[in-house]
Scaffold this active site. Structure first.
Site, PDB file in Angstrom:
ATOM      1  CB  SER A  65      -2.371  -2.038   0.930  1.00  0.00           C
ATOM      2  OG  SER A  65      -1.444  -1.967  -0.110  1.00  0.00           O
TER       3      SER A  65
ATOM      4  CG  ASP B 179      -4.625  -2.336  -2.560  1.00  0.00           C
ATOM      5  OD1 ASP B 179      -3.455  -2.731  -2.442  1.00  0.00           O
ATOM      6  OD2 ASP B 179      -4.927  -1.132  -2.498  1.00  0.00           O
TER       7      ASP B 179
ATOM      8  CG  ASP C 132      -0.423  -3.721  -3.496  1.00  0.00           C
ATOM      9  OD1 ASP C 132      -0.947  -3.773  -4.619  1.00  0.00           O
ATOM     10  OD2 ASP C 132      -0.593  -2.777  -2.709  1.00  0.00           O
TER      11      ASP C 132
ATOM     12  CG  ASP D 272      -2.498   0.433  -4.440  1.00  0.00           C
ATOM     13  OD1 ASP D 272      -1.955  -0.654  -4.153  1.00  0.00           O
ATOM     14  OD2 ASP D 272      -2.539   1.388  -3.639  1.00  0.00           O
TER      15      ASP D 272
HETATM   16 MG    MG Z   1      -1.845  -1.286  -2.182  1.00  0.00          MG
END
Ligand code: MG
Length: 451
Positions: free
Chosen positions: A102, A243, A241, A245
């Site tokens: 992340s 990744d 961020d 999400d």
């Molecule tokens: Mg993340």
């Protein structure tokens, strides 16, 4: 018995430094355990990774473990986390695996597991995986049943099309997108451009060294994005961020949007029943009151938000960190869909700065008191039993995560023991600054009186 089993999963999957904590041995065992958990032979696992340098190494180790326990692997390649959740659901897989750390720095990596609905693995499921790894209860198959690998590239365009169907954007805005060299780079700007909006990209070439900025979308790391939004006269800036999400927005003045207010704004536009965490601002409740909606509070952590969405059949859920869940689409937090939703709101209702300015805000205090770890239980017991009596206008007290005392005027205080450090944390919001100070002093003095 369970205490003897070492914990692998933290608050967001397995996370650690590559080579020392995230090792090939661990990755292979997690692959074997995951395949065993879902039943082994003939099952289907989708697997994706973010832009980190160690990803393919970790992916191959996990894949080897999976194949040895008989499940088949569908490789997605470099994709944002929400695409793994989406693919697990769409391809009717038995499990999704995302290799990502992340927002952590380059030398980290991690493994996160996803249910076929796109929902993150719960703590109970993670404990089961830990138990299988610890006891080496792997369902290994013989040579004739070893799993197979296939690649899937078409799911990306399906995901993009489905995302675009979720919103109604005319394409009148200028949007700056900063993916921080993470996994959102290949999707987020493409999707937003497809709405017709004018897109300017920043740090949208995937790079595991994160040369553009640190992958954590904090104010300090988004200075460049704020400048570009202002300099280009853009309507909005979007940051993800590592990744993707999560989503953070920059307003039309180049200012970072307040996390709680942004959450309040999107909740207001969705209406109905929404889920948020105990530490989110009262401005969310205020905005929902306005549309006759309902706010349900849960423990801090996106998997808890997801669990409560399922239990209560809510229409939306989010944490102030910018992790938002859109259950009609998928149960995996999706920073790209979140960006589209905010873009639509700005296009329909006008400048983000103006809309956020209309949301009521309350003075917030975040404080912490140092204590010994062994004192935490006693402190929390006393807080639970006695602290509410120190306030004269208590509306209700809940114990969803620590002790949260709400006052009749909307002020609240949340007392929680830190899960990782030797502190008791005090988070509060007062109707006025005076009220906030008063609540802080009462809470602090009470806890210090126990020590
Ligand atoms: Mg993340």
């Amino acid at each position: 018995m369970d205490e003897m089993i070492p914990k692998l999963f933290g608050t967001s999957g397995i996370r650690g430094k590559v080579g020392t904590e995230i090792t090939l041995d661990l990755a292979t065992k997690v692959g074997m355990a995951a395949s065993t958990y879902i039943g082994g032979k003939g099952r289907k696992i989708v697997i994706g990774y973010d832009s980190r340098t160690s990803n393919q190494m970790v992916e191959n180790a996990i894949t080897a473990g999976i194949l040895q326990c008989g499940s088949n692997v569908i490789r997605l390649g470099m994709v944002p986390t929400p695409l793994v959740g989406y693919a697990a659901m769409k391809l009717k897989a038995d499990l999704g695996i995302m290799i990502t750390a992340s927002h952590n720095p380059s030398q980290y990596n991690g493994i996160k597991l996803w249910n076929p609905t796109g929902m993150a693995y719960t703590q109970d499921q993670e404990r089961t995986i830990e138990r299988i790894v610890h006891k080496k209860n792997f369902l290994k198959v013989e040579w004739e049943n070893i799993g197979k690998i296939e690649n899937n590239e078409s799911i990306v365009s399906e995901y993009i099309n489905d995302l675009l169907n979720e919103v109604d954007i005319k394409g009148n805005l200028k949007v700056v997108v900063d993916c921080g060299n993470g996994a959102g780079s290949l999707i987020s700007p493409v999707v937003i451009r497809k709405t017709g909006c004018h897109v300017i990209t920043l740090n949208c070439q995937p790079d595991g060294f994160f040369p553009g900025r640190n992958p954590e979308p904090s104010e300090a790391n988004l200075r460049e994005l704020m400048k570009v939004v202002k300099a280009t006269g853009a309507d909005i800036g979007i940051a993800h961020d590592g990744d993707a999400d999560r989503m953070i927005a920059i307003d039309n003045n180049g200012k970072m949007a307040d996390f709680d207010k942004l959450l309040a704004l999107v909740s207001h536009s969705i209406g109905g029943k929404i889920v948020t965490t105990v530490d989110a601002s009262f401005s969310v409740d205020k905005c929902m009151e306005d549309v006759g909606g309902e706010v349900i509070r849960t423990k801090v952590g996106d998997v808890h938000v997801a669990e409560v969405i399922v239990e209560t059949n809510a229409s939306f859920g989010g944490e102030p960190s910018g992790t938002w869940l859109h259950p009609d689409f998928c149960m995996c937090p999706d920073g790209i869909l979140s960006a589209l939703k905010i873009i639509q709101i700005v296009e329909e209702k006008g400048p983000l700065s103006k809309q956020l300015g209309e949301i009521p805000s309350y003075p917030t205090v975040r404080d912490k008191i140092e204590c010994e770890d062994i004192q935490k239980t006693l402190i929390m017991e006393k807080v639970k039993e006695e602290l509410p009596e120190y306030f004269d206008n208590v509306k209700d007290v809940n114990f969803i995560d620590g002790v949260r005392i709400s006052m009749k005027d909307g002020s609240w205080v949340l007392i929680r023991p830190s899960g990782t450090e030797s502190y008791i944390r005090i988070t509060l919001e007062g109707k006025t600054m005076e009220k906030a100070r008063e609540i802080r002093n009462i809470s602090r003095e009470f806890i210090e009186g126990i020590l």
